[in-house]
Design a protein around this motif. Structure first.
Motif, PDB file in Angstrom:
ATOM      1  N   GLN A  81      17.400  14.548  22.780  1.00 59.74           N
ATOM      2  CA  GLN A  81      16.762  13.712  22.166  1.00 59.74           C
ATOM      3  C   GLN A  81      16.214  12.007  23.140  1.00 59.74           C
ATOM      4  N   ASP A  82      15.737  12.733  24.543  1.00 57.26           N
ATOM      5  CA  ASP A  82      15.196  11.836  25.065  1.00 57.26           C
ATOM      6  C   ASP A  82      13.597  12.063  24.410  1.00 57.26           C
ATOM      7  N   HIS A  83      12.794  10.949  23.700  1.00 55.78           N
ATOM      8  CA  HIS A  83      11.308  11.110  23.249  1.00 55.78           C
ATOM      9  C   HIS A  83      10.551  10.932  23.833  1.00 55.78           C
ATOM     10  N   GLU A  84      10.878  10.574  25.429  1.00 49.64           N
ATOM     11  CA  GLU A  84       9.981  10.636  26.472  1.00 49.64           C
ATOM     12  C   GLU A  84       9.728  11.325  26.750  1.00 49.64           C
ATOM     13  N   HIS A  85      10.163  13.317  26.768  1.00 44.22           N
ATOM     14  CA  HIS A  85      10.016  14.120  27.306  1.00 44.22           C
ATOM     15  C   HIS A  85       9.297  14.931  26.550  1.00 44.22           C
ATOM     16  N   ILE A  86       8.203  14.684  26.864  1.00 47.47           N
ATOM     17  CA  ILE A  86       7.194  15.844  25.903  1.00 47.47           C
ATOM     18  C   ILE A  86       7.755  16.694  25.864  1.00 47.47           C
ATOM     19  N   ASP A  87       7.814  18.025  26.622  1.00 50.67           N
ATOM     20  CA  ASP A  87       8.417  19.174  26.213  1.00 50.67           C
ATOM     21  C   ASP A  87       9.438  19.351  25.696  1.00 50.67           C
ATOM     22  N   ALA A  88      10.572  18.665  25.741  1.00 56.18           N
ATOM     23  CA  ALA A  88      11.298  18.436  25.151  1.00 56.18           C
ATOM     24  C   ALA A  88      11.331  17.907  23.224  1.00 56.18           C
ATOM     25  N   ARG A  89      10.663  17.455  23.075  1.00 56.66           N
ATOM     26  CA  ARG A  89       9.960  16.361  21.718  1.00 56.66           C
ATOM     27  C   ARG A  89       8.998  17.899  21.215  1.00 56.66           C
ATOM     28  N   ALA A  90       8.634  17.993  21.338  1.00 58.21           N
ATOM     29  CA  ALA A  90       7.723  19.486  21.512  1.00 58.21           C
ATOM     30  C   ALA A  90       8.316  20.472  20.703  1.00 58.21           C
ATOM     31  N   PHE A  91       9.384  20.907  21.685  1.00 63.25           N
ATOM     32  CA  PHE A  91      10.644  22.514  21.142  1.00 63.25           C
ATOM     33  C   PHE A  91      11.292  21.621  20.010  1.00 63.25           C
ATOM     34  N   MET A  92      11.732  20.230  20.357  1.00 63.18           N
ATOM     35  CA  MET A  92      13.040  20.285  18.903  1.00 63.18           C
ATOM     36  C   MET A  92      11.876  20.125  17.489  1.00 63.18           C
ATOM     37  N   GLN A  93      10.676  19.609  17.830  1.00 56.94           N
ATOM     38  CA  GLN A  93       9.811  19.926  16.661  1.00 56.94           C
ATOM     39  C   GLN A  93       9.276  21.192  16.069  1.00 56.94           C
ATOM     40  N   SER A  94       9.833  21.918  17.270  1.00 56.55           N
ATOM     41  CA  SER A  94       9.100  23.367  17.021  1.00 56.55           C
ATOM     42  C   SER A  94       9.722  24.435  15.991  1.00 56.55           C
ATOM     43  N   GLY A  95      11.602  23.388  15.802  1.00 55.41           N
ATOM     44  CA  GLY A  95      12.060  24.418  14.934  1.00 55.41           C
ATOM     45  C   GLY A  95      12.725  25.474  15.442  1.00 55.41           C
ATOM     46  N   LYS A  96      12.588  26.246  17.013  1.00 55.98           N
ATOM     47  CA  LYS A  96      13.374  26.902  17.623  1.00 55.98           C
ATOM     48  C   LYS A  96      14.512  26.690  17.583  1.00 55.98           C
ATOM     49  N   SER A  97      15.398  27.116  17.890  1.00 56.94           N
ATOM     50  CA  SER A  97      17.236  27.036  18.695  1.00 56.94           C
ATOM     51  C   SER A  97      17.085  27.713  19.641  1.00 56.94           C
ATOM     52  N   MET A  98      17.999  26.746  20.158  1.00 55.92           N
ATOM     53  CA  MET A  98      18.439  27.245  21.481  1.00 55.92           C
ATOM     54  C   MET A  98      19.110  28.404  22.033  1.00 55.92           C
ATOM     55  N   ASP A  99      19.149  29.387  21.276  1.00 52.53           N
ATOM     56  CA  ASP A  99      19.519  31.001  21.612  1.00 52.53           C
ATOM     57  C   ASP A  99      18.328  31.284  21.495  1.00 52.53           C
ATOM     58  N   GLN A 100      16.978  31.354  20.995  1.00 58.55           N
ATOM     59  CA  GLN A 100      16.150  31.710  20.783  1.00 58.55           C
ATOM     60  C   GLN A 100      14.894  31.506  21.873  1.00 58.55           C
ATOM     61  N   LEU A 101      15.010  29.719  21.878  1.00 56.79           N
ATOM     62  CA  LEU A 101      14.384  29.728  23.955  1.00 56.79           C
ATOM     63  C   LEU A 101      15.185  30.272  24.426  1.00 56.79           C
ATOM     64  N   VAL A 102      16.168  30.150  24.876  1.00 66.49           N
ATOM     65  CA  VAL A 102      17.076  30.883  26.126  1.00 66.49           C
ATOM     66  C   VAL A 102      16.666  32.661  26.071  1.00 66.49           C
ATOM     67  N   THR A 103      16.770  33.194  24.800  1.00 64.02           N
ATOM     68  CA  THR A 103      16.740  34.792  24.884  1.00 64.02           C
ATOM     69  C   THR A 103      15.320  34.739  24.921  1.00 64.02           C
ATOM     70  N   GLU A 104      14.057  34.072  25.002  1.00 62.61           N
ATOM     71  CA  GLU A 104      12.501  34.754  25.341  1.00 62.61           C
ATOM     72  C   GLU A 104      12.448  33.930  26.580  1.00 62.61           C
ATOM     73  N   ALA A 105      13.453  33.335  27.620  1.00 63.21           N
ATOM     74  CA  ALA A 105      13.351  32.872  28.883  1.00 63.21           C
ATOM     75  C   ALA A 105      13.878  33.706  29.879  1.00 63.21           C
ATOM     76  N   LYS A 106      14.910  34.400  29.508  1.00 63.84           N
ATOM     77  CA  LYS A 106      15.350  35.651  29.696  1.00 63.84           C
ATOM     78  C   LYS A 106      14.381  36.667  30.338  1.00 63.84           C
ATOM     79  N   LYS A 107      13.517  36.880  28.489  1.00 68.82           N
ATOM     80  CA  LYS A 107      12.989  37.803  28.559  1.00 68.82           C
ATOM     81  C   LYS A 107      11.957  37.815  29.589  1.00 68.82           C
ATOM     82  N   ILE A 108      11.547  36.809  29.611  1.00 65.47           N
ATOM     83  CA  ILE A 108      10.180  36.492  30.831  1.00 65.47           C
ATOM     84  C   ILE A 108      10.736  36.763  31.968  1.00 65.47           C
ATOM     85  N   ARG A 109      11.270  35.496  32.660  1.00 68.79           N
ATOM     86  CA  ARG A 109      12.642  36.065  34.175  1.00 68.79           C
ATOM     87  C   ARG A 109      12.442  37.856  34.261  1.00 68.79           C
ATOM     88  N   SER A 110      13.046  38.106  32.805  1.00 74.11           N
ATOM     89  CA  SER A 110      13.001  40.238  33.755  1.00 74.11           C
ATOM     90  C   SER A 110      11.541  40.666  34.020  1.00 74.11           C
TER      91      SER A 110
END
Length: 417
Positions: free
Chosen positions: A334-363
């Motif tokens: 909800q922080d409109h000053e956080h550019i990355d968070a605002r861009a993610f909320m506007q992308s339409g992705k869910s948190m589950d999708q973001l976390v899954t993608e992050a786990k894949k990259i971490r692997s």
């Protein structure tokens, strides 16, 4: 311009032409301030001709530098060639296109099928390696602008202890491995971001990078070419190629008279002194086999250590870093000053999708950490193996791997014919 670019260009032109024939549905707003909207302009792309002009200049300067080193044996010629390369590739072309940074372009093209590798970037990566394979590191001697700017400030160079050079010499291998890892995972172009001299070439460096570049130049007064010797990842590849060069520069054109002037003149410690085999042959072979036996152990230890570092290494990836931030601090959504968070909320992705993608990259970083650590373990094992082996040498000779072909030793050598 490729087919996709033409389609995009045509579609954009079509959209821009719609207002010209569309019916005016609403009256134009009137502004009482007298403000006039400026015309939008876009910088023209660098033409293909100029890109290949850079390649032509690279080949031409390489040929001239190689001629001065191998045939003419002129330190002065090498020096003035490096000045020209610094002015053209450094200040005029602003450090780009760069053979060192091209490592990342080539790596990304290998691991990302959607990335189109510019052919000129491939040429800048390959051509110096091919020339080095035959004639040694003449690219380092007079073509690389990063080396040239350091060479010009080496006023009072001193030779570092051999053990310190060996320890610091591990850093370029680590830098190369990390640069490949971050490029392969589409995380970061590490070499370009932390290039200490590109900001100086462009006159727009941030204070931290300007300070880093100035520090390298200041150290370079006393420790010749610190970035080239102890940081440059491309120098690792050039060193490998130069090891097998058949027409590498020689210190003297005739018989060595053992005057040691060449060794005293080399600020890089790249002159190998005459040496005879020490100890009996059997003990030397046993010591060599012992170090050879431990190389797989070094690789295993390094790979394990690298895999254990995959979590902090992955944090440099923007997706992984954002996922960790949003999981630990959900209020950032909800922080409109956080550019990355605002861009993610506007992308339409869910948190589950973001976390899954992050786990894949971490692997990917986990297995990449294994490879990086194993590579460093191999480097350490081979370094110890080289230190334990001795080859009979009766004259002063350049170390093909570490010699930068600067020509100082040739200039000091009293044997001219």
């Amino acid at each position: 311009m490729n087919r996709i670019s033409k389609i995009i260009f045509s579609f954009t032109a079509f959209l821009l032409s719609v207002p010209a024939w569309a019916q005016q549905r609403f009256p134009k707003p009137e502004f009482e301030t007298g403000y006039v909207q400026p015309a939008t302009s876009q910088a023209p792309p660098r033409t293909l001709f100029l890109e290949y002009l850079d390649v032509f200049m690279l080949v031409a300067v390489l040929v001239v530098a190689t001629w001065f080193v191998v045939k003419k044996r002129s330190r002065r010629g090498v020096l003035w060639t490096s000045v020209f390369a610094l002015l053209y590739f450094g200040f005029y072309r602003q450090g780009c296109i760069c053979s060192i940074g091209a490592i990342q372009n080539v790596t990304l093209a290998i691991f990302d099928p959607t990335y189109v590798l510019p052919f000129t970037a491939l040429l800048f990566f390959v051509i110096p390696l091919v020339v080095t394979l035959f004639y040694g590191r003449t690219f380092c001697a007079a073509v690389c602008p990063l080396g040239a700017i350091q060479d010009l400030v080496a006023f009072r160079p001193i030779e570092l202890p051999k053990w310190l050079q060996k320890v610091l010499g591990i850093i370029p291998y680590l830098y190369l491995a990390l640069a490949v890892l971050y490029a392969a995972t589409s995380s970061e172009f590490l070499i370009c971001r932390y290039d200490p001299f590109v900001g100086i070439f462009r006159f727009d460096a941030e204070f931290q990078m300007l300070l880093l570049g100035g520090l390298f130049l200041l150290v370079g007064i006393f420790v010749a070419r610190p970035y080239c010797r102890f940081f440059c990842p491309y120098g690792v590849l050039l060193g490998w190629m130069s090891t097998f060069s058949k027409k590498h520069m020689t210190i003297t054109p005739s018989h060595c008279i053992q005057c040691k002037l060449c060794a005293n003149s080399c600020p890089f410690g790249a002159i190998e002194e005459p040496v005879e085999e020490q100890g009996n042959r059997r003990s030397n072979v046993q010591r060599l086999m012992t170090y050879l036996f431990f190389i797989p152990l070094w690789i295993g230890i390094g790979g394990l250590a690298g895999s254990m570092m995959h979590v902090p290494l992955a944090k440099f990836n923007s997706t992984v870093y954002l996922a960790e931030q949003l999981v630990e601090n959900p209020e950032l959504k909800q922080d409109h000053e956080h550019i990355d968070a605002r861009a993610f909320m506007q992308s339409g992705k869910s948190m589950d999708q973001l976390v899954t993608e992050a786990k894949k990259i971490r692997s990917q970083f986990y297995w990449g950490g294994w490879l990086v650590g194993g590579f460093l373990g191999l480097v350490i094992g081979l370094t110890l193996l080289k230190l334990s082996s001795h080859r009979n040498r009766y004259d002063y000779e350049p170390d093909k791997t570490n010699c930068l072909s600067c020509g100082r030793c040739m200039d000091y050598c009293p044997v001219k014919n």
